[in-house]
Design a protein around this motif. Structure first.
Motif, PDB file in Angstrom:
ATOM      1  N   SER A  57       0.830  -1.209   0.000  1.00  0.00           N
ATOM      2  CA  SER A  57       0.000   0.000   0.000  1.00  0.00           C
ATOM      3  C   SER A  57       0.865   1.260   0.000  1.00  0.00           C
ATOM      4  N   LYS A 102       3.718   1.493  -1.561  1.00  0.00           N
ATOM      5  CA  LYS A 102       4.205   1.549  -2.940  1.00  0.00           C
ATOM      6  C   LYS A 102       3.131   2.123  -3.867  1.00  0.00           C
ATOM      7  N   LEU A 103       1.874   1.805  -3.537  1.00  0.00           N
ATOM      8  CA  LEU A 103       0.775   2.228  -4.424  1.00  0.00           C
ATOM      9  C   LEU A 103       0.060   3.472  -3.911  1.00  0.00           C
ATOM     10  N   TYR A 134      -1.834   5.769  -6.150  1.00  0.00           N
ATOM     11  CA  TYR A 134      -2.950   5.234  -6.942  1.00  0.00           C
ATOM     12  C   TYR A 134      -4.099   4.942  -5.994  1.00  0.00           C
ATOM     13  N   ALA A 171      -5.879   2.266  -4.740  1.00  0.00           N
ATOM     14  CA  ALA A 171      -5.794   0.804  -4.785  1.00  0.00           C
ATOM     15  C   ALA A 171      -6.415   0.217  -3.521  1.00  0.00           C
ATOM     16  N   VAL A 198      -5.258  -7.051  -5.433  1.00  0.00           N
ATOM     17  CA  VAL A 198      -5.123  -5.596  -5.559  1.00  0.00           C
ATOM     18  C   VAL A 198      -6.072  -5.133  -6.651  1.00  0.00           C
ATOM     19  N   THR A 221      -7.587  -1.828  -8.682  1.00  0.00           N
ATOM     20  CA  THR A 221      -7.266  -0.434  -8.974  1.00  0.00           C
ATOM     21  C   THR A 221      -7.944  -0.035 -10.287  1.00  0.00           C
ATOM     22  N   ASP A 278      -4.733   2.561 -14.608  1.00  0.00           N
ATOM     23  CA  ASP A 278      -3.458   2.552 -13.872  1.00  0.00           C
ATOM     24  C   ASP A 278      -2.771   1.183 -13.908  1.00  0.00           C
ATOM     25  N   ASP A 336       1.055   0.886 -14.806  1.00  0.00           N
ATOM     26  CA  ASP A 336       1.957   1.484 -13.818  1.00  0.00           C
ATOM     27  C   ASP A 336       1.948   0.701 -12.514  1.00  0.00           C
ATOM     28  N   VAL A 337       0.775   0.259 -12.102  1.00  0.00           N
ATOM     29  CA  VAL A 337       0.677  -0.489 -10.847  1.00  0.00           C
ATOM     30  C   VAL A 337       1.451  -1.807 -10.960  1.00  0.00           C
ATOM     31  N   GLU A 397       5.037  -1.176 -10.377  1.00  0.00           N
ATOM     32  CA  GLU A 397       5.323  -0.960  -8.942  1.00  0.00           C
ATOM     33  C   GLU A 397       5.332  -2.294  -8.200  1.00  0.00           C
ATOM     34  N   LEU A 398       4.368  -3.144  -8.504  1.00  0.00           N
ATOM     35  CA  LEU A 398       4.296  -4.435  -7.799  1.00  0.00           C
ATOM     36  C   LEU A 398       5.527  -5.282  -8.090  1.00  0.00           C
TER      37      LEU A 398
END
Ligand code: ATP
Ligand code: MG
Length: 395
Positions: free
Chosen positions: A31, A33-34, A37, A39, A50, A52, A56, A59-60, A63-64
């Motif tokens: 959370s 990291k996101l 966004y 999420a 997750v 979202t 996004d 991009d998410v 990040e993951l």
């Protein structure tokens, strides 16, 4: 049906008693990291989910893929119930959009009271797919697409797009370590590998202005910031090392300069580690790479501290380290040409097999305990958050 990420954390499943702590930390890390966004993160038996905005997703996913503790990321769909009709309709929708010639269906049921077995479900849904798309066949050995179906107590999931995660443990689950971070290639890689095992990091950097430049320091801060992308922010303890280095240069036979300098670094690092509840030191030493990394050197240098020293790249070849540096994104910064304090004070013939007695004899020539206390007193602590990174203009 709702598109979402399904997160698998294989190795974590082996943790029994403290699995709750591992999962909470993983969830917190995701959370954080996101945070930019919208999420929604939830978990259920062996999986994290997750949700979202679809815009996004790209991009998410990126990040993951930078979160330790995630083994695999699936992009899939959550269905509101687990009825065969609901799953069949969803599959029919999905296959309309996808191009493939061979496929198979694999089913998992964590809800064991479901009236069909996994195999029956796979066969049935395989039939549904065949009936609803032309020119395709089942290939159980090398299918182009595998449709995974998961049957849970009150829902079902379908996924068919998978991405590997970084693996390892969530950062923070294994306590904290202090990384000796120079501007080189090796120490950032050592830091990355340590974070991968769940260890949160602070960093220590020894600087010797005016012999080292502000660019050299900024480069180290930038490296810490890149490492921070894999976990939480990495705080950097910048230690003024000029006086110690000049004292060594003036009073100590030059072949022992590096050995003694490194003993001083270790002593300071141990103290900073204790002050900041770091349980280990981490560095980028690699056996045999330079004179200070022979086994005799490592042993004579290591003997001045009690704290465990972890050397994640000790047994890696330089090429292997460089390869990892490329992958994790530190290489380009590491090779910027700013000198660090070690390169300036390196003698032409550093000792390869330093002796304990000589180190003690030479160290008596400088008031090192006082100098160490003074250096620690004057440390500068830099906390790196994105907004503060004004040093990037120097790079
Ligand atoms: P690197 O590529 O990481 O700079 P190196 O091959 O240049 O490593 P050395 O300069 O002998 O090797 O340093 C060995 C390790 O000691 C480094 O990997 C780092 O962990 C630590 N170290 C060296 N110089 C510094 C410094 N100025 N500040 C903090 N740590 C340092
Ligand atoms: Mg170096």
């Amino acid at each position: 049906m709702k598109k979402l990420f399904i997160i698998k954390y294989a190795e974590l499943n082996t943790k029994k008693d403290n699995i709750g702590m591992f999962l909470r930390t993983l969830k917190d890390n995701i959370s954080k990291k996101l945070s930019k966004y919208q999420a929604e993160i939830s978990f259920d038996k062996g999986r994290m989910f997750v949700k979202t905005h679809e815009s996004d997703f790209h991009d998410v996913l990126k990040e993951l893929q930078k979160v330790f503790g995630i083994h695999e990321i699936e992009v899939g769909y959550e269905l509101e119930n687990h009825n065969m009709e609901t799953i069949s309709n969803a599959l029919i929708e999905i296959i309309k959009e996808s191009e493939f010639h061979t496929f198979k269906v694999e089913t998992k049921r964590s809800y064991k009271d479901y009236p069909m077995t996994s195999l029956e479900i796979s066969k049935y849904l395989g039939g549904v797919i065949l009936k609803n798309k032309e020119g395709i066949i089942v290939d159980v050995h090398h299918p182009e697409v595998t449709f995974f179906i998961e049957i849970r107590r009150d829902r079902a999931y379908i996924y068919f797009e998978r991405y590997v995660g970084l693996g390892g443990y969530p950062v923070g689950t294994l306590g904290k370590g202090l990384l000796m971070l120079s501007g080189g290639i090796d120490s950032p890689v050592a830091g990355y590998l340590t974070m991968k095992r769940g260890v949160k990091l602070e960093a220590i950097y020894f600087e010797s202005p005016p012999h080292t430049s502000v660019e050299a320091k900024n480069k180290v801060l930038r490296l810490a910031e890149i490492l921070g992308e894999y976990g939480s922010e990495v705080k950097v303890h910048v230690i003024p090392f000029t006086q110690i280095q000049e004292a060594i240069y003036k009073s100590i036979p030059h072949d022992y300069m590096v050995t003694i300098m490194r003993r001083m670094m270790y002593r300071i690092a141990e103290k900073i580690a204790h002050q900041n509840r770091c349980k280990i030191l981490v560095n980028g030493e690699s056996i045999g790479q330079v004179a200070s990394q022979t086994l005799s050197s490592m042993s004579v240098i290591n003997e001045v501290v009690k704290i465990p020293v972890i050397r994640p790249v000790a047994c890696f070849d330089k090429l292997e380290i460089m390869d990892l540096a490329h992958k994790i994104g530190t290489y380009v910064t590491s090779i910027l040409p700013y000198e660090d304090c070690c390169t300036i004070f390196v003698p032409t013939h550093p000792v390869i097999n330093p002796e304990h007695e000589k180190c003690v004899e030479y160290e008596a020539l400088i008031p090192y305990e006082e100098l160490i206390l003074e250096a620690i007193k004057n440390e500068e602590v830099v906390s790196l958050s994105k907004e503060q990174s004004d040093y990037s203009e120097y790079l």
